[in-house]
Design a protein around this motif. Structure first.
Motif, mmCIF file in Angstrom:
data_model
loop_
_atom_site.group_PDB
_atom_site.id
_atom_site.type_symbol
_atom_site.label_atom_id
_atom_site.label_comp_id
_atom_site.label_asym_id
_atom_site.label_seq_id
_atom_site.Cartn_x
_atom_site.Cartn_y
_atom_site.Cartn_z
ATOM 1 N N THR A 153 3.527 -12.759 -26.270
ATOM 2 C CA THR A 153 2.364 -11.953 -25.916
ATOM 3 C C THR A 153 2.675 -10.501 -26.222
ATOM 4 O O THR A 153 3.184 -9.764 -25.378
ATOM 5 N N ASN A 154 2.425 -10.086 -27.452
ATOM 6 C CA ASN A 154 2.757 -8.729 -27.882
ATOM 7 C C ASN A 154 1.956 -7.661 -27.141
ATOM 8 O O ASN A 154 2.350 -6.492 -27.114
ATOM 9 N N PHE A 155 0.859 -8.079 -26.536
ATOM 10 C CA PHE A 155 0.011 -7.133 -25.820
ATOM 11 C C PHE A 155 0.766 -6.446 -24.676
ATOM 12 O O PHE A 155 0.501 -5.307 -24.346
ATOM 13 N N LEU A 156 1.743 -7.139 -24.070
ATOM 14 C CA LEU A 156 2.474 -6.597 -22.937
ATOM 15 C C LEU A 156 3.917 -6.257 -23.286
ATOM 16 O O LEU A 156 4.761 -6.118 -22.414
ATOM 17 N N ALA A 157 4.229 -6.127 -24.572
ATOM 18 C CA ALA A 157 5.601 -5.913 -25.011
ATOM 19 C C ALA A 157 6.006 -4.439 -24.918
ATOM 20 O O ALA A 157 5.173 -3.544 -24.934
ATOM 21 N N LEU A 158 7.328 -4.224 -24.831
ATOM 22 C CA LEU A 158 7.922 -2.892 -24.862
ATOM 23 C C LEU A 158 8.965 -2.854 -25.969
ATOM 24 O O LEU A 158 9.696 -3.826 -26.177
ATOM 25 N N ASN A 159 9.048 -1.724 -26.671
ATOM 26 C CA ASN A 159 9.988 -1.592 -27.780
ATOM 27 C C ASN A 159 10.616 -0.202 -27.772
ATOM 28 O O ASN A 159 9.919 0.808 -27.743
ATOM 29 N N PHE A 160 11.970 -0.178 -27.772
ATOM 30 C CA PHE A 160 12.724 1.061 -27.893
ATOM 31 C C PHE A 160 13.524 0.996 -29.192
ATOM 32 O O PHE A 160 14.172 -0.015 -29.485
ATOM 33 N N ASN A 161 13.523 2.079 -29.953
ATOM 34 C CA ASN A 161 14.221 2.088 -31.233
ATOM 35 C C ASN A 161 14.938 3.425 -31.433
ATOM 36 O O ASN A 161 14.348 4.491 -31.217
ATOM 37 N N TYR A 162 16.217 3.352 -31.838
ATOM 38 C CA TYR A 162 17.025 4.549 -32.026
ATOM 39 C C TYR A 162 17.579 4.576 -33.445
ATOM 40 O O TYR A 162 18.178 3.599 -33.906
ATOM 41 N N LEU A 163 17.349 5.676 -34.161
ATOM 42 C CA LEU A 163 17.874 5.884 -35.504
ATOM 43 C C LEU A 163 18.816 7.082 -35.480
ATOM 44 O O LEU A 163 18.378 8.207 -35.198
ATOM 45 N N PRO A 164 20.119 6.876 -35.752
ATOM 46 C CA PRO A 164 21.055 8.009 -35.818
ATOM 47 C C PRO A 164 20.669 8.954 -36.951
ATOM 48 O O PRO A 164 19.921 8.591 -37.876
ATOM 49 N N SER A 165 21.160 10.162 -36.889
ATOM 50 C CA SER A 165 20.865 11.161 -37.920
ATOM 51 C C SER A 165 21.432 10.719 -39.261
ATOM 52 O O SER A 165 22.484 10.076 -39.341
ATOM 53 N N ARG A 166 20.715 11.068 -40.343
ATOM 54 C CA ARG A 166 21.104 10.716 -41.711
ATOM 55 C C ARG A 166 21.010 11.970 -42.572
ATOM 56 O O ARG A 166 20.389 12.957 -42.173
ATOM 57 N N PRO A 167 21.583 11.937 -43.776
ATOM 58 C CA PRO A 167 21.503 13.122 -44.642
ATOM 59 C C PRO A 167 20.076 13.549 -44.952
ATOM 60 O O PRO A 167 19.800 14.738 -45.133
ATOM 61 N N TYR A 212 18.979 0.858 -34.087
ATOM 62 C CA TYR A 212 19.275 -0.003 -32.947
ATOM 63 C C TYR A 212 18.022 -0.130 -32.093
ATOM 64 O O TYR A 212 17.340 0.865 -31.821
ATOM 65 N N GLY A 213 17.726 -1.362 -31.688
ATOM 66 C CA GLY A 213 16.482 -1.584 -30.975
ATOM 67 C C GLY A 213 16.633 -2.445 -29.739
ATOM 68 O O GLY A 213 17.545 -3.270 -29.637
ATOM 69 N N LEU A 214 15.729 -2.243 -28.791
ATOM 70 C CA LEU A 214 15.607 -3.055 -27.586
ATOM 71 C C LEU A 214 14.157 -3.495 -27.470
ATOM 72 O O LEU A 214 13.245 -2.661 -27.501
ATOM 73 N N ASN A 215 13.926 -4.803 -27.371
ATOM 74 C CA ASN A 215 12.579 -5.344 -27.263
ATOM 75 C C ASN A 215 12.473 -6.225 -26.026
ATOM 76 O O ASN A 215 13.361 -7.049 -25.767
ATOM 77 N N VAL A 216 11.400 -6.046 -25.281
ATOM 78 C CA VAL A 216 11.105 -6.890 -24.126
ATOM 79 C C VAL A 216 9.669 -7.373 -24.269
ATOM 80 O O VAL A 216 8.745 -6.564 -24.418
ATOM 81 N N LYS A 217 9.482 -8.701 -24.236
ATOM 82 C CA LYS A 217 8.138 -9.239 -24.416
ATOM 83 C C LYS A 217 7.986 -10.547 -23.640
ATOM 84 O O LYS A 217 8.897 -11.369 -23.620
ATOM 85 N N PRO A 218 6.844 -10.730 -22.988
ATOM 86 C CA PRO A 218 6.571 -11.992 -22.301
ATOM 87 C C PRO A 218 5.980 -13.016 -23.254
ATOM 88 O O PRO A 218 5.579 -12.692 -24.383
ATOM 89 N N PHE A 265 9.569 4.965 -28.815
ATOM 90 C CA PHE A 265 9.175 4.048 -27.751
ATOM 91 C C PHE A 265 7.741 3.602 -28.003
ATOM 92 O O PHE A 265 6.859 4.428 -28.251
ATOM 93 N N ARG A 266 7.526 2.288 -27.965
ATOM 94 C CA ARG A 266 6.187 1.755 -28.194
ATOM 95 C C ARG A 266 5.866 0.705 -27.140
ATOM 96 O O ARG A 266 6.748 0.016 -26.645
ATOM 97 N N THR A 267 4.581 0.576 -26.848
ATOM 98 C CA THR A 267 4.098 -0.499 -25.989
ATOM 99 C C THR A 267 3.116 -1.344 -26.789
ATOM 100 O O THR A 267 2.631 -0.932 -27.845
ATOM 101 N N GLY A 268 2.810 -2.515 -26.268
ATOM 102 C CA GLY A 268 1.875 -3.398 -26.950
ATOM 103 C C GLY A 268 0.439 -3.161 -26.584
ATOM 104 O O GLY A 268 -0.417 -3.977 -26.925
ATOM 105 N N LEU A 269 0.155 -2.068 -25.879
ATOM 106 C CA LEU A 269 -1.220 -1.782 -25.490
ATOM 107 C C LEU A 269 -2.010 -1.364 -26.716
ATOM 108 O O LEU A 269 -1.814 -0.283 -27.263
ATOM 109 N N THR A 270 -2.899 -2.221 -27.172
ATOM 110 C CA THR A 270 -3.649 -1.975 -28.392
ATOM 111 C C THR A 270 -4.970 -2.703 -28.340
ATOM 112 O O THR A 270 -5.131 -3.683 -27.605
#
Length: 224
Positions: A178-192, A155-161, A200-205
């Motif tokens: 503009t990926n340079f200023l983007a924010l990304n949250f990603n959640y992976l439930p537990s698996r076998p 499950y993910g949440l992305n915010v980007k201008p 959590f990632r930012t577009g600062l690169t």
């Protein structure tokens, strides 16, 4: 020029609120994008010049979006994104080969807030939240061939201008995230085979080619 745009973008968003609305309530929107990236390499033996190892890792990602303006500045919509990644590692001297097919499908409801600069240019904040289903198949060659499969949800949440240029007929536009200023949250439930993960990632690169992604969009005006 591009670096200057990145520095001025936050200020442009603050100053754009007083501009006249470029869009109107009831306008329908659809956009489509196909992204492609790939890595290919070949290593040869320095003595006999024979190929020792070949690797390839291409990815293609088509995406479609459909939305409606609920006001002159706010759009609600939904996107559908599919991704296909193919990986191949061939080591000739060892008669060993690995092939992997990785796929994912994302459903992404979104909200987008526009800030108009003039009758052609606007900037926006795009936020999307939704699930993704991923599945993969890996084949290992060699003396003892084997095949493995896996699948999981995330499950993910992305915010980007971004910025949009609307053509004079007001039916088509060119958009750039503009990926340079983007924010990304990603959640992976537990698996076998893996523990629960939260990323959590930012577009600062410093990787300039990842700053922008372009798309063509279509605006359908409401019937009077």
């Amino acid at each position: 020029m591009k670096k200057l745009f990145l520095l001025l973008l936050p200020g442009m968003m603050l100053l754009a609120g007083s501009a006249e609305a470029q869009f109107q309530k009831g306008v329908k929107y659809w956009g489509a994008t196909i992204n492609f990236r790939g890595e290919f390499s070949r290593h040869t033996d320095e003595y006999d010049g024979l190929d020792m190892r070949k690797t390839s890792n291409p990815t293609v990602t088509p995406e479609a979006q459909l939305g409606w303006f609920v006001s002159g500045k706010t759009m609600l919509g939904v996107g559908l994104k599919y991704s296909l990644n193919y990986q191949k590692d061939d080591q000739s001297p060892l008669d060993y080969e690995v092939r992997a097919f990785n796929q994912s499908l994302q459903l992404l409801p979104f909200i987008r807030q526009y800030y108009t600069l003039n009758d052609r240019w606007s900037i926006f904040i795009h936020g999307e939240l939704g699930p993704a289903y991923s599945w993969s198949k890996t084949k290992n060659g060699g003396l003892v061939p084997s095949t493995s499969k896996s699948d999981y949800w995330q499950y993910g949440l992305n915010v980007k201008p971004g910025v949009v240029y609307t053509f004079p007929n007001k039916k088509w536009s060119l958009e750039a995230y503009t990926n340079f200023l983007a924010l990304n949250f990603n959640y992976l439930p537990s698996r076998p085979d893996a523990d629960r993960q939260f990323n959590f990632r930012t577009g600062l690169t410093t990787d300039f080619p990842s700053y922008f992604s372009l798309r063509i969009a279509r605006y359908i005006q409401p019937k009077n």
